[in-house]
Design an enzyme around this catalytic site. Structure first.
Site, PDB file in Angstrom:
ATOM      1  N   GLU A   1       0.816  -1.164   0.106  1.00 61.63           N
ATOM      2  CA  GLU A   1      -0.087   0.146  -0.119  1.00 61.63           C
ATOM      3  C   GLU A   1       1.011   1.180  -0.238  1.00 61.63           C
ATOM      4  O   GLU A   1       1.935   1.311   0.893  1.00 61.63           O
ATOM      5  CB  GLU A   1      -0.840   0.157   1.202  1.00 61.63           C
TER       6      GLU A   1
ATOM      7  N   GLU B   1      -2.121  -3.826   7.044  1.00 62.57           N
ATOM      8  CA  GLU B   1      -3.308  -4.735   7.239  1.00 62.57           C
ATOM      9  C   GLU B   1      -3.203  -5.814   6.351  1.00 62.57           C
ATOM     10  O   GLU B   1      -4.282  -6.424   5.859  1.00 62.57           O
ATOM     11  CB  GLU B   1      -4.524  -3.873   7.300  1.00 62.57           C
ATOM     12  N   ASN B   2      -2.312  -6.175   5.564  1.00 64.91           N
ATOM     13  CA  ASN B   2      -2.321  -7.290   4.562  1.00 64.91           C
ATOM     14  C   ASN B   2      -3.328  -8.371   4.978  1.00 64.91           C
ATOM     15  O   ASN B   2      -3.124  -8.810   6.364  1.00 64.91           O
ATOM     16  CB  ASN B   2      -0.870  -7.933   4.368  1.00 64.91           C
TER      17      ASN B   2
ATOM     18  N   GLU C   1      -5.204  -2.637  12.851  1.00 65.36           N
ATOM     19  CA  GLU C   1      -4.854  -3.521  11.724  1.00 65.36           C
ATOM     20  C   GLU C   1      -5.857  -4.734  11.649  1.00 65.36           C
ATOM     21  O   GLU C   1      -6.402  -4.923  10.608  1.00 65.36           O
ATOM     22  CB  GLU C   1      -3.487  -4.032  11.659  1.00 65.36           C
TER      23      GLU C   1
ATOM     24  N   GLU D   1      -9.494   4.346   6.558  1.00 64.79           N
ATOM     25  CA  GLU D   1      -8.662   4.881   7.413  1.00 64.79           C
ATOM     26  C   GLU D   1      -9.428   5.610   8.620  1.00 64.79           C
ATOM     27  O   GLU D   1      -9.362   5.512   9.911  1.00 64.79           O
ATOM     28  CB  GLU D   1      -7.570   5.682   6.975  1.00 64.79           C
TER      29      GLU D   1
END
Ligand code: B3K
Ligand code: ZN
Length: 893
Positions: free
Chosen positions: A129, A276-277, A310, A332
């Site tokens: 990201e 936060e994958n 996350e 966000e």
């Protein structure tokens, strides 16, 4: 030359130019042969034309890749490179899917930007990201292209025993030996479609803490935290935080964990806090690792909130993602709101909730309000950018969270939960916009102010700047009524000279002269016009209004309170936020008077009414220690500066230091008593009560050392030194060190040396050690030479973002009294380091570049010197897009 240097004028990306993708990618199979110098990436995609978009060429994003092969349905094809994009024009017609195979290589070991695939201390990590996936392979690197991923990792077994990617491990085993010995592989399948910014891989030597949990529906999940050997004893708090986050999201929003396996991996080299994958969160070690010996209470709280943040993205961001990067606040702002609520729900008492709210608002008002008043001001949903990484801002995150919070205020807590359910019913699995979110919350609450005023409420999404809420009260003794007149205005911001009125929820209550709530007066007034009046009936005597309780909207409240009214609010308001706020207003008023007075800085800027009030707070048995610490902490220099049209940073610093010294000396007995009655509260626990006590003890010790420096009394500095030696936890130890350093006591040097020797192998503790010195109050300009000296310290590594932040950012961004020097040397230091960091890590450099955002506000000689430094940076030919955008906007009229 910069790798990511874009030739010619940087392009401006506009929200209004959004167009749906011309192609869709249904599935991706990635095979990595991991090698630090040259990693080979085979990317096999199933692609089809988007039937809703006119036929056109396929343009894939790429950056710093070496392209070896392109096959369409197994056969070679013509292609061209246009800038960094790979363009394919001769693709099969029609909407049938076709196979597209691309083979590239990249060089993770020399990836100093830490975007894409990189190596940190011998381990591979990714950060995608916003647009890092294009540094791994050619792709449609945009969040509205969602695909199914299968990932095969192949590597030397001895060097990379752990091979991780998103989803579930479906296969692993041995490969033929390579030149370095045995090789192995692991194959991962992610059951959820995702945008490529959520892709992740990790490969290296890591150990893990594992925890099995059973969810409400009886399903078992495996939670794992991967760290370097030696750090396992610092993972318990993160695991507890993760379990608490999972339970909270189910309980509060009905959102369960949708993965069999959820992993967190820690790395020392990371541009920001965490990522936060899907199923494989990658964290800066700073926000995972904590044990009592190395982490402070603040670290413990940060770990809980970032782990929560996350994890909460798994629904708000991952299951429902952003259509384009202008919608960043969709995920966000909402996720910050959720992590704030989580942290508040984790504490039992109302006052601990208020403490968390005060801390959040303090950050917003100090840093986000400054951003909103400066050259980088932008709405929470920006309209344009040159570099998206520059828009991961306090505005998008923190103000974005306030906008979500106002929605909750307008529809109520249950109504908001209902709105969230509708949002997921409508949009699960989609890439959507901020409008979609607001619409769902409004539609679930059709009779609410939000639904009735929705188009106007959305000005919070489109307009930058901090609104001013003006308020005036009038009491009519005959009618027993109190009329509160509220009006609003908003200063211009770049590209937005005039603003339409906002919808502002204003929580209000009236106090009687004794400070008691007048029954029936508490309410939330919704201001939607430029001005409006509200009449309170049956008010028996002239009241003191408590306005904007709980900071119900992100605005500057302007109300002509008398000192007496503020003292009443400070002593009695049932709203803890406004109680604190009254003390801040009193202190601010005295600070501004001393700053604006002619002549020398007064030695005692604080008046006796203020001192008495502070003494009363310190002595009040019913108040929590954490709350006392917040009340007794003066507004920061940065916050004070934001109240002024023309800023003399040295004068602000001198006045605030004089105020601190006055608080220290005049309340010495109370500080000593506070220290004695609160310190040493047994075994370390990071709960709000004990951490509040430690915070207050820390402040007391600071004050006592400060007073001692001036009186020469050796007792308290001696105690502080002793605590640096034998404190039972890092919070107490570090506060003691900090008390010596920030009071400028001669024992500080020995204490610093001792501390360094003890923790020289603890990276995160060394970061604190650097940050403390760079952020200490300046006495006669001593900080800059010391910072320069520390740059040559063997433990200083500029390429490690945490270390660069701990020294360089602590000086430039967090120590205005030391940074703004009349000789301009602070700005020269800033200039040189922006340029040095720009050469290897543009994202970190651009953050540092922001330190001079507010240069126009500065008085001379600071202003001219700052301008010259910015112009020098802007004149460099080889600037990254990131830094170029920041300095160009800083210099724009
Ligand atoms: N989403 C990431 C931030 C990515 C920043 C890219 N420059 C972390 C977070 O907000 O949770
Ligand atoms: Zn986030």
């Amino acid at each position: 030359m910069m790798n990511s240097l874009h030739e010619g004028a940087p392009t401006l990306i506009r929200r209004e130019d959004y167009a749906a993708p011309a192609f869709l990618i249904d599935s991706v199979a990635l095979t990595f042969d991991l090698d630090p110098a040259k990693t080979r990436v085979l990317n096999q995609m199933r692609v089809r034309r988007n039937p809703d978009v006119p036929a056109q060429a396929l343009r894939l994003d790429g950056e710093d890749l070496n392209l070896a092969r392109v096959l369409v349905n197994g056969a070679g094809t013509s292609f061209k490179l246009d800038g960094q994009q790979l363009v394919l024009e001769n693709l099969p017609e029609g909407t049938e899917p076709f196979d597209l195979e691309i083979f590239t290589t990249c060089a993770p070991a020399s990836n100093t930007q830490l975007m894409g695939l990189y190596v940190s201390q011998g381990t591979f990590f990714t950060q995608c990201e916003a647009e890092g996936f294009r540094r791994i392979t050619y792709f449609l690197d945009r969040p509205d292209v969602m695909a199914s991923y299968t990932v095969t990792l192949r590597a030397d077994k001895a060097t990379y025993p752990v091979l991780l990617s998103n989803g579930n491990l479906v296969e692993e085993g041995a490969l033929e030996d390579g030149p370095n010995g045995p090789r192995h592989y692991a194959k991962w399948v992610d059951p959820h479609k995702k945008p490529c910014y959520l892709f992740a891989l990790v490969a290296g030597q890591l150990v893990r803490r594992e925890q099995k949990i059973i969810a409400r529906n009886g399903q078992e999940h495996t939670l794992q935290i991967y760290v370097r050997a030696g750090d396992l004893d610092k993972t318990e708090h993160a695991m507890n935080s993760l379990m608490a986050s999972i339970a909270w999201d189910e309980a509060r929003f009905g959102l369960p964990l949708d993965l069999e396996r959820f992993m967190i991996v820690a790395t020392s080299d990371f541009n920001m806090g965490a990522m936060e994958n899907k199923g494989l969160n990658i964290f800066n070690t700073k926000f995972v690792l904590a044990n009592p010996a190395t982490a402070t209470d603040v670290d413990y709280a940060n770990v809980e909130s970032v782990v929560g943040h996350e994890y909460f993205h798994n629904w708000t961001g991952n299951r429902v993602t952003c259509r384009d990067w202008f919608q960043l606040s969709l995920k966000e702002g909402l996720t910050v709101f959720r992590d704030q609520e989580f942290s508040m729900d984790m504490v039992a008492s109302a006052s601990a909730r208020a403490v968390k709210r005060i801390e959040d608002v303090r950050l917003l008002r100090t840093a986000q309000f400054a951003e909103d008043a400066g050259p980088m001001a932008h709405p929470i949903r920006p309209d344009q950018y040159q570099e998206i990484n520059n828009f991961y801002t306090l505005t998008v995150y923190e103000k974005g969270a306030e906008v979500v919070r106002m929605m909750q205020t307008l529809v109520g807590r249950d109504g908001f939960a209902r709105g969230m359910r509708l949002y997921f019913e409508r949009h699960d699995g989609q890439a959507v916009t901020c409008d979609d979110f607001a619409q769902a919350i409004a539609d679930a609450n059709p009779d609410s102010h939000l639904a009735l005023l929705l188009p106007q409420f959305k000005h919070w999404y489109s307009q930058a700047g901090t609104p001013r809420l003006h308020s005036q009260g009038e009491y009519d003794a005959d009618a027993q009524t109190y009329t509160l007149t509220l009006s609003q205005s908003c200063p211009p911001s770049p590209g937005q000279p005039v603003k339409a009125p906002f919808v502002i929820p204003v929580a209000v209550g009236l106090l009687d002269a004794q400070g008691q709530d007048i029954p029936g007066t508490a309410r939330t007034v919704v201001l939607s016009d430029t001005s409006a009046s509200v009449v309170f009936e049956h008010v028996p005597s002239a009241p003191v209004p408590s306005i904007l309780r709980g900071f119900s909207a992100p605005v500057v409240l302007q109300h002509a309170y008398t000192d007496a009214e503020l003292l009443t609010l400070l002593a009695h308001d049932s709203d803890a936020f406004n109680r604190w706020e009254a003390g801040q207003r009193l202190a601010l008023r005295l600070a501004l008077a001393a700053i604006q007075a002619d002549g020398d800085v007064p030695t005692e800027p604080l008046d006796s009414a203020y001192m008495d009030a502070m003494r009363a707070v310190l002595q009040a048995p019913q108040l929590d220690a954490a709350f006392k610490e917040l009340v007794l902490t003066l507004p920061s220099e940065t916050y004070i500066a934001e109240q002024l049209d023309m800023v003399d940073p040295q004068r602000i610093h001198a006045v605030r230091e004089a105020m601190r010294l006055q608080l220290a000396t005049a309340l010495q007995t109370d500080w000593a008593h506070t220290f004695e009655s609160h310190h040493d509260n047994g075994a370390y626990r990071p709960d709000p009560v004990s951490s509040g006590r430690r915070a207050l003890v820390g402040l007391a010790l600071h004050m006592l050392c400060l007073a001692a420096r001036h009186s020469g009394d050796p007792v308290w500095p001696g105690k502080a030194y002793q605590r640096v030696k034998d404190a039972g936890n890092m919070t107490d130890r570090f506060q003691s060190l900090s008390a010596l350093v920030s009071s400028g006591h001669e024992l500080a040097t020995a204490a610093l040396e001792r501390f360094h020797a003890r923790f020289q192998r603890e990276e995160l503790v060394l970061d604190k050690w650097f940050a403390l010195q760079a952020g200490a109050p300046d006495h006669g300009g001593h900080i800059l030479p010391m910072v320069q000296q520390l740059l040559t310290h063997p433990d200083f590594h500029i390429k490690n973002p945490n270390r660069a932040r701990s020294l360089i950012f602590s000086y430039c961004n967090a120590n205005p009294g030391a940074f703004h020097r009349a000789d301009g040397a602070g700005y020269t230091f800033w200039r040189d380091h922006v340029l040095a960091i720009n050469a290897f890590n543009p994202q970190v450099a651009a953050r540092l570049a922001r330190a001079l955002d507010r240069w126009r506000q500065l008085a001379e000689p600071y202003r001219s010197a700052a301008c010259a430094a910015i112009e020098h940076v802007a004149a460099q030919p080889d600037l990254s897009n990131d830094v170029r955008e920041v300095v160009t906007r800083a210099l724009a009229d």
